[in-house]
Structures are given as C-alpha cells and as structure tokens.
Design a protein around this motif. Structure first.
Motif, PDB file in Angstrom:
ATOM      1  N   SER A   1     -12.876  -5.092  -8.733  1.00  0.00           N
ATOM      2  CA  SER A   1     -11.867  -3.946  -8.723  1.00  0.00           C
ATOM      3  C   SER A   1     -12.119  -2.742  -9.761  1.00  0.00           C
ATOM      4  O   SER A   1     -12.234  -2.966 -10.926  1.00  0.00           O
ATOM      5  CB  SER A   1     -10.590  -4.574  -9.247  1.00  0.00           C
ATOM      6  OG  SER A   1     -10.261  -5.714  -8.239  1.00  0.00           O
ATOM      7  N   THR A   2     -11.992  -1.575  -9.198  1.00  0.00           N
ATOM      8  CA  THR A   2     -12.220  -0.338 -10.206  1.00  0.00           C
ATOM      9  C   THR A   2     -10.939   0.128 -10.514  1.00  0.00           C
ATOM     10  O   THR A   2     -10.080   0.483  -9.791  1.00  0.00           O
ATOM     11  CB  THR A   2     -13.119   0.580  -9.145  1.00  0.00           C
ATOM     12  OG1 THR A   2     -14.203   0.244  -8.488  1.00  0.00           O
ATOM     13  CG2 THR A   2     -13.172   2.053  -9.819  1.00  0.00           C
TER      14      THR A   2
ATOM     15  N   GLU B   1       0.480   2.723 -18.121  1.00  0.00           N
ATOM     16  CA  GLU B   1      -0.671   3.474 -18.632  1.00  0.00           C
ATOM     17  C   GLU B   1      -1.119   4.264 -17.447  1.00  0.00           C
ATOM     18  O   GLU B   1      -1.643   5.237 -17.635  1.00  0.00           O
ATOM     19  CB  GLU B   1      -1.644   2.598 -19.170  1.00  0.00           C
ATOM     20  CG  GLU B   1      -2.824   3.160 -20.033  1.00  0.00           C
ATOM     21  CD  GLU B   1      -3.593   2.275 -20.728  1.00  0.00           C
ATOM     22  OE1 GLU B   1      -5.032   2.634 -20.797  1.00  0.00           O
ATOM     23  OE2 GLU B   1      -3.354   1.318 -21.269  1.00  0.00           O
ATOM     24  N   HIS B   2      -1.145   3.723 -16.220  1.00  0.00           N
ATOM     25  CA  HIS B   2      -1.957   4.189 -15.063  1.00  0.00           C
ATOM     26  C   HIS B   2      -0.918   3.918 -13.847  1.00  0.00           C
ATOM     27  O   HIS B   2      -0.272   3.046 -14.007  1.00  0.00           O
ATOM     28  CB  HIS B   2      -3.197   3.602 -14.752  1.00  0.00           C
ATOM     29  CG  HIS B   2      -4.247   3.826 -15.758  1.00  0.00           C
ATOM     30  ND1 HIS B   2      -5.133   4.948 -15.786  1.00  0.00           N
ATOM     31  CD2 HIS B   2      -4.912   3.139 -16.740  1.00  0.00           C
ATOM     32  CE1 HIS B   2      -5.991   4.941 -16.750  1.00  0.00           C
ATOM     33  NE2 HIS B   2      -5.901   3.832 -17.363  1.00  0.00           N
ATOM     34  N   ASN B   3      -1.063   4.814 -12.912  1.00  0.00           N
ATOM     35  CA  ASN B   3      -0.328   4.278 -11.703  1.00  0.00           C
ATOM     36  C   ASN B   3      -1.238   3.200 -10.996  1.00  0.00           C
ATOM     37  O   ASN B   3      -2.069   2.685 -11.117  1.00  0.00           O
ATOM     38  CB  ASN B   3      -0.203   5.841 -10.879  1.00  0.00           C
ATOM     39  CG  ASN B   3      -1.310   6.326 -10.429  1.00  0.00           C
ATOM     40  OD1 ASN B   3      -2.636   5.754 -10.103  1.00  0.00           O
ATOM     41  ND2 ASN B   3      -1.557   7.521 -10.317  1.00  0.00           N
ATOM     42  N   PHE B   4      -0.432   2.775  -9.950  1.00  0.00           N
ATOM     43  CA  PHE B   4      -0.859   1.830  -9.129  1.00  0.00           C
ATOM     44  C   PHE B   4      -2.018   1.753  -8.582  1.00  0.00           C
ATOM     45  O   PHE B   4      -2.694   0.654  -8.305  1.00  0.00           O
ATOM     46  CB  PHE B   4       0.159   1.173  -8.247  1.00  0.00           C
ATOM     47  CG  PHE B   4       0.429   2.225  -6.898  1.00  0.00           C
ATOM     48  CD1 PHE B   4      -0.422   2.076  -5.783  1.00  0.00           C
ATOM     49  CD2 PHE B   4       1.262   3.019  -6.954  1.00  0.00           C
ATOM     50  CE1 PHE B   4      -0.360   2.698  -4.720  1.00  0.00           C
ATOM     51  CE2 PHE B   4       1.572   3.710  -6.020  1.00  0.00           C
ATOM     52  CZ  PHE B   4       0.692   3.757  -4.704  1.00  0.00           C
ATOM     53  N   TYR B   5      -2.552   2.977  -8.475  1.00  0.00           N
ATOM     54  CA  TYR B   5      -3.900   3.269  -7.706  1.00  0.00           C
ATOM     55  C   TYR B   5      -5.136   3.822  -8.576  1.00  0.00           C
ATOM     56  O   TYR B   5      -6.025   4.335  -8.238  1.00  0.00           O
ATOM     57  CB  TYR B   5      -3.778   3.995  -6.385  1.00  0.00           C
ATOM     58  CG  TYR B   5      -3.233   5.367  -6.724  1.00  0.00           C
ATOM     59  CD1 TYR B   5      -3.779   6.650  -6.820  1.00  0.00           C
ATOM     60  CD2 TYR B   5      -1.645   5.475  -6.626  1.00  0.00           C
ATOM     61  CE1 TYR B   5      -3.327   7.746  -7.119  1.00  0.00           C
ATOM     62  CE2 TYR B   5      -1.174   6.722  -6.857  1.00  0.00           C
ATOM     63  CZ  TYR B   5      -1.863   7.958  -6.890  1.00  0.00           C
ATOM     64  OH  TYR B   5      -1.276   9.155  -7.401  1.00  0.00           O
TER      65      TYR B   5
ATOM     66  N   GLY C   1     -16.160   2.986  -5.536  1.00  0.00           N
ATOM     67  CA  GLY C   1     -15.253   1.850  -6.207  1.00  0.00           C
ATOM     68  C   GLY C   1     -14.049   1.772  -5.284  1.00  0.00           C
ATOM     69  O   GLY C   1     -13.664   2.676  -4.438  1.00  0.00           O
ATOM     70  N   ASN C   2     -13.351   0.670  -5.568  1.00  0.00           N
ATOM     71  CA  ASN C   2     -12.212   0.465  -4.595  1.00  0.00           C
ATOM     72  C   ASN C   2     -11.345  -0.730  -5.297  1.00  0.00           C
ATOM     73  O   ASN C   2     -11.800  -1.486  -6.299  1.00  0.00           O
ATOM     74  CB  ASN C   2     -12.359  -0.091  -3.394  1.00  0.00           C
ATOM     75  CG  ASN C   2     -13.444  -1.773  -3.450  1.00  0.00           C
ATOM     76  OD1 ASN C   2     -12.605  -2.651  -3.551  1.00  0.00           O
ATOM     77  ND2 ASN C   2     -14.690  -1.399  -3.319  1.00  0.00           N
ATOM     78  N   LEU C   3     -10.109  -0.767  -5.052  1.00  0.00           N
ATOM     79  CA  LEU C   3      -9.102  -1.495  -5.670  1.00  0.00           C
ATOM     80  C   LEU C   3      -8.036  -1.975  -4.531  1.00  0.00           C
ATOM     81  O   LEU C   3      -7.531  -1.112  -4.214  1.00  0.00           O
ATOM     82  CB  LEU C   3      -8.304  -0.689  -6.891  1.00  0.00           C
ATOM     83  CG  LEU C   3      -7.118  -1.503  -7.480  1.00  0.00           C
ATOM     84  CD1 LEU C   3      -7.684  -2.905  -8.301  1.00  0.00           C
ATOM     85  CD2 LEU C   3      -6.322  -0.593  -8.318  1.00  0.00           C
TER      86      LEU C   3
END
Length: 177
Positions: free
Chosen positions: A13-14, A75-79, A118-120
C-alpha cells in the motif's frame, strides 16, 4: 515484465505520491483491468468513477469520515494525496457485489504495481458514503441510480515505498487431508 507471482509479492500500500499525474494510457489500462475482472454470474454490475485528487468532493468525504470516527486532525487524507481515485460502485442489493468489487480492485492494484505505479485500496470511507450524507456523495460521485459505493483505490506515482506486509502461513492456513 514481472510474473504475476512477483507482482503479488512486491505490491504494498502506497501512502505517499508525487504530484505527477498518471497518463490517459495508464488510466485506460487500469480501468480495463477492472472491467476484465470476473463477476458473479457474469452480471458485470460494477461501475467505475474516476476522481482527480484535487476534486473538492474528496475533502468533503474526508471531513465526513473524520467526523464519524471522531478524528480532529488527520496527518493525511484518506487517499494520501494521490492524483487519481477510482471509486467502484455496484448494483444495490446484488449479493456478490462486494466480492466482485474486491476482485476488480485487486486487478487494478496488481496492474498498477506492474506498471510501476503506487496504489492504496480504500475501504475507510464506506461509512461516510453509506451514512446520512450517502445520497449527496453518490450524486457528487456520479454513482448510478440503484448503485452504491463498494470500494475505491488511489493510484499515482510513488513518493514513498514500503515493504509488502508480512504474514504467518502456519497460523493463517489450514490444510484438510
């Protein structure tokens, strides 16, 4: 070109992307991989919505997700600021839709890894998209009438890398003889 086994083994997961956009050819290939996924009874009930990472609806979904989880500052958004999110929806009430969407998202994840992207895989917005604002979000995401959100995937050029997850085969596999 890697073998499928090698691609599966190296995918992770990136959670960090460059600002570079993916090309139309890359996006088309990823969407084709999703469309080529098998579906229960070959129903092909999945629908794919492509959302650019700077689309304002994503911030609204993020805010709703955080509110539902009582998160004041993420800290980051969901994507993780990926340039593209592919939202997979399916016909409401069809019993195999979750499985079918999972197969499609894995096709996309594996192809993006093979392509060096990359992908998440994203499930954390499920409650936001099925909650009291679900109809509003469905409209904004152009989810077809009679369809509902199942899963999403963020895709982009990797800014960070991480090792694939580990597993314990002895604890996770039972073989009946």
């Amino acid at each position: 070109m890697s073998t499928v086994k090698e691609t599966i083994a190296k995918r992770s997961s990136t959670r960090g992307y460059t600002q570079d956009q993916i090309s139309k050819e890359e996006l088309d290939a990823l969407l084709t991989a999703g469309l080529q996924a098998p579906t229960g009874a070959n129903k092909q009930e999945l629908h794919f919505t492509v959302v650019k990472g700077d689309n304002p609806i994503l911030a609204e979904i993020e805010n709703e997700k955080n509110a539902l989880r009582n998160i004041e500052h993420a800290e980051h958004n969901f994507y993780y600021e990926a340039p593209v999110i592919i939202v997979i929806s399916a016909e409401s009430g069809y019993k195999w839709s979750k499985v079918d969407a999972g197969i499609a998202v894995e096709n996309i994840a594996l192809l993006s890894e093979e392509m060096g992207l990359g992908n998440l895989i994203i499930g954390c917005i499920y409650d936001a998209l099925h909650g009291e604002k679900g109809k509003y979000f469905s409209e904004k995401l152009a989810i077809l009438e009679g369809y509902e959100f199942e899963i999403a995937i963020a895709v982009g050029h990797k800014a960070v890398t991480k090792e694939p997850h580990t597993y314990n085969a002895d604890a996770q596999i039972t073989i009946l003889e």
